[in-house]
Write an enzyme that holds these catalytic residues in place. Structure first.
Site, PDB file in Angstrom:
ATOM      1  N   ASP A 106       1.030  -1.062   0.141  1.00  0.00           N
ATOM      2  CA  ASP A 106       0.231  -0.035   0.023  1.00  0.00           C
ATOM      3  C   ASP A 106       0.883   1.081   0.254  1.00  0.00           C
ATOM      4  O   ASP A 106       2.232   1.068  -0.031  1.00  0.00           O
ATOM      5  CB  ASP A 106      -0.912   0.092   1.031  1.00  0.00           C
ATOM      6  CG  ASP A 106      -2.156  -1.125   1.230  1.00  0.00           C
ATOM      7  OD1 ASP A 106      -2.279  -1.820   0.507  1.00  0.00           O
ATOM      8  OD2 ASP A 106      -2.013  -1.444   2.328  1.00  0.00           O
TER       9      ASP A 106
HETATM   10  N1  URA Z   1      -0.587  -5.932   4.067  1.00  0.00           N
HETATM   11  C1  URA Z   1      -2.120  -4.613   3.967  1.00  0.00           C
HETATM   12  O1  URA Z   1      -2.967  -4.645   4.877  1.00  0.00           O
HETATM   13  N2  URA Z   1      -0.919  -3.719   3.336  1.00  0.00           N
HETATM   14  C2  URA Z   1       0.251  -3.609   2.949  1.00  0.00           C
HETATM   15  O2  URA Z   1       0.562  -3.134   2.087  1.00  0.00           O
HETATM   16  C3  URA Z   1       0.695  -5.172   2.961  1.00  0.00           C
HETATM   17  C4  URA Z   1      -0.027  -6.677   3.050  1.00  0.00           C
END
Ligand code: URA
Length: 240
Positions: A106
């Site tokens: 993310d």
């Molecule tokens: N899980 C998440 O919630 N975000 C990420 O970036 C990776 C795994």
């Protein structure tokens, strides 16, 4: 592999730009199969020749594998009209090699992100059939408990309909804000955040620290990259 321009071949190693390669050639510092080269535009098959730059043998690799310590604020995409992408953290020479992120983090998640142009291995590592472990360090609002660990281990079904494979939650510290190590065998959209939110302990910070047998290099500053070593690439291949 066909023939490529010498400046392109050498620049693809990421150490010198094409302009620097031209300069090295004009200083007679580049040899191919023992012969000093006078034009950086001359073409060779990089898998068939021995290239020396300033006396150093060039170890040509068909594919590039890079470990990036992703900072928050960058999208795991190759291009995006909405903001900066992880490719913006790489030099021009690497950006030209059509690297793409192996999976996504993310925008606000930090840590280990691999980039490569070896599609086959990248896709194999991401395949839901392979169950390559991804390990995260998470800080949550709220106190994590053994009950949360049991819920993770049992395979959670989230209210939003997501069914999760059994996962590992290891509590590192528990308090108003808690710290944990989370190991997933899959990589669904926002999965760590969704699983912890379901337990009423929303994530306030997330960092990926491991993927399969590859850990984030502790010496690699946030926002910086390094090439994977031959051993690391071989270890990744062994996973699939
Ligand atoms: N899980 C998440 O919630 N975000 C990420 O970036 C990776 C795994």
């Amino acid at each position: 592999m066909g023939k490529e321009r010498l400046d392109k071949i050498i620049a693809s190693m990421g150490k010198w730009s094409r302009r620097e390669v031209k300069e090295l050639v004009s200083r007679r510092l580049v040899r191919v199969d023992g012969t000093v080269i006078s034009s950086a535009e001359e073409k060779f098959d990089p898998e068939m020749v021995e290239i020396f730059v300033n006396g150093e043998a060039l170890c040509y690799r068909r594919y590039t594998w890079v470990m990036l310590n992703k900072p928050a604020g960058y999208l795991s995409a190759t291009e995006d009209g909405r903001g900066k992408t992880v490719l913006d953290l790489l030099p021009q020479e690497l950006q030209r090699q059509e690297l793409f992120p192996v999976g996504r983090l993310d925008k606000d998640t930090e840590g280990l992100l691999l980039l490569t142009n070896e599609g086959k291995l990248a896709h194999a590592l991401l395949s839901p059939k392979r169950h390559v472990d991804k390990v995260y360090y998470a800080r949550t609002a709220g106190r994590l408990t053994e009950e949360d660990c049991r819920a993770f281990a049992g395979g959670m079904s989230l209210a939003d309909g997501l069914h999760c494979l059994p996962a590992k939650l290891e509590i590192l510290s528990a308090g108003e804000e808690s710290e944990a190590r989370v190991t997933l065998r899959e990589g669904k959209f926002h999965q760590v955040k969704r699983m912890l939110a379901e337990r009423g302990k929303p994530v306030v910070y997330l960092e990926r620290i491991q993927m399969g047998n590859l850990s984030l290099d502790g010496e690699l500053p946030r926002g910086k990259y390094r090439f994977l070593t031959e051993v690391e690439i071989t270890n990744l291949r062994a996973l699939v």
